[in-house]
Design a protein around this motif. Sequence first.
Motif, PDB file in Angstrom:
ATOM      1  N   SER A  57     -70.345  32.477 -38.757  1.00 31.01           N
ATOM      2  CA  SER A  57     -69.856  31.435 -37.850  1.00 31.01           C
ATOM      3  C   SER A  57     -69.567  30.140 -38.605  1.00 31.01           C
ATOM      4  O   SER A  57     -68.537  29.492 -38.385  1.00 31.01           O
ATOM      5  N   MET A  61     -65.761  28.566 -39.122  1.00 34.24           N
ATOM      6  CA  MET A  61     -65.459  27.281 -38.504  1.00 34.24           C
ATOM      7  C   MET A  61     -65.178  26.183 -39.514  1.00 34.24           C
ATOM      8  O   MET A  61     -64.203  25.431 -39.378  1.00 34.24           O
ATOM      9  N   GLN A  64     -62.706  27.754 -42.513  1.00 35.16           N
ATOM     10  CA  GLN A  64     -61.490  28.339 -41.933  1.00 35.16           C
ATOM     11  C   GLN A  64     -61.089  29.648 -42.607  1.00 35.16           C
ATOM     12  O   GLN A  64     -59.938  29.841 -42.993  1.00 35.16           O
ATOM     13  N   ALA A 100     -72.486  25.452 -35.723  1.00 40.55           N
ATOM     14  CA  ALA A 100     -71.890  26.788 -35.813  1.00 40.55           C
ATOM     15  C   ALA A 100     -72.731  27.820 -35.061  1.00 40.55           C
ATOM     16  O   ALA A 100     -72.201  28.689 -34.367  1.00 40.55           O
ATOM     17  N   TYR A 125     -64.686  35.425 -34.495  1.00 37.95           N
ATOM     18  CA  TYR A 125     -64.773  34.390 -35.530  1.00 37.95           C
ATOM     19  C   TYR A 125     -63.481  33.574 -35.625  1.00 37.95           C
ATOM     20  O   TYR A 125     -63.507  32.413 -36.034  1.00 37.95           O
ATOM     21  N   LEU A 128     -63.928  31.066 -32.882  1.00 37.74           N
ATOM     22  CA  LEU A 128     -64.818  29.986 -33.303  1.00 37.74           C
ATOM     23  C   LEU A 128     -64.075  28.976 -34.167  1.00 37.74           C
ATOM     24  O   LEU A 128     -64.269  27.764 -34.029  1.00 37.74           O
ATOM     25  N   MET A 129     -63.236  29.461 -35.066  1.00 34.89           N
ATOM     26  CA  MET A 129     -62.443  28.551 -35.894  1.00 34.89           C
ATOM     27  C   MET A 129     -61.560  27.671 -35.016  1.00 34.89           C
ATOM     28  O   MET A 129     -61.501  26.443 -35.189  1.00 34.89           O
ATOM     29  N   LEU A 132     -63.373  24.825 -32.980  1.00 34.05           N
ATOM     30  CA  LEU A 132     -63.663  23.588 -33.709  1.00 34.05           C
ATOM     31  C   LEU A 132     -62.398  22.771 -33.903  1.00 34.05           C
ATOM     32  O   LEU A 132     -62.432  21.538 -33.836  1.00 34.05           O
ATOM     33  N   THR A 173     -58.582  28.628 -26.744  1.00 35.76           N
ATOM     34  CA  THR A 173     -58.450  29.441 -27.964  1.00 35.76           C
ATOM     35  C   THR A 173     -57.834  30.797 -27.632  1.00 35.76           C
ATOM     36  O   THR A 173     -57.015  31.316 -28.401  1.00 35.76           O
TER      37      THR A 173
END
Length: 212
Positions: A57, A61, A64, A100, A125, A128-129, A132, A173
């Motif tokens: 994570s 994040m 990248q 994260a 994942y 998650l990127m 952020l 997202t």
Amino acid sequence: EQLTAMSIFQKDLESYYSTLNIDNDGGKLYYERRSKQYNGANVIKRRVITIPNQIKSFSAMFLQNPDKVTSFYGTIVKDIGGTSSSIFKDEDKLSAYYLAGLAYYRLDSLFLNGTIPSNYKKIKYFLLMLFLMYASINIKRPKLNSKQMDSYCNEIIQKLNDVDICKELFVKTVSLIISSGIDIDDKRYIKSVGITQNLIKTFEDSLQTIES
């Protein structure tokens, strides 16, 4: 991973997690630096952040590289402690790792309650990127070892702890994934750096469209 668990940084990170609440009732996340250390404890399993979850994570994040944590996780772990590693560096702010871990937990909750379809777990994942990126559109991201990193992370953590804002950002997202035209069922593609580059470009293009 287990050798890493014995470092001072890991012990400090475990303590850092224990100082912060994620709910008004005092609920916490638990950082599991030693394998199975919470087995038998009165701890909700979903709230345990393992070293692999933390590495993936955080890397997705802040570095990248969600494609890398999906396909080259072993390489990332192997580099930890070496000069080429970008994770668990002594000077890094602990708040970034906690952020994260919290984001990982919040996304898991959205999968659990059906807000985000379960078939997106395979690209979590990448989500998650993008989270952020969306959460910090108007916030300059400082270096991981800078004094400003704590305040930056605290602002994002507040958004993660706000149910409505957190949901809104993660839903964005998914919308961006859809608008990018990416086939999330293409197992080979979602392990390539191309998907990361595609998503970052789609995100940047969407911002330009809003500004214009």
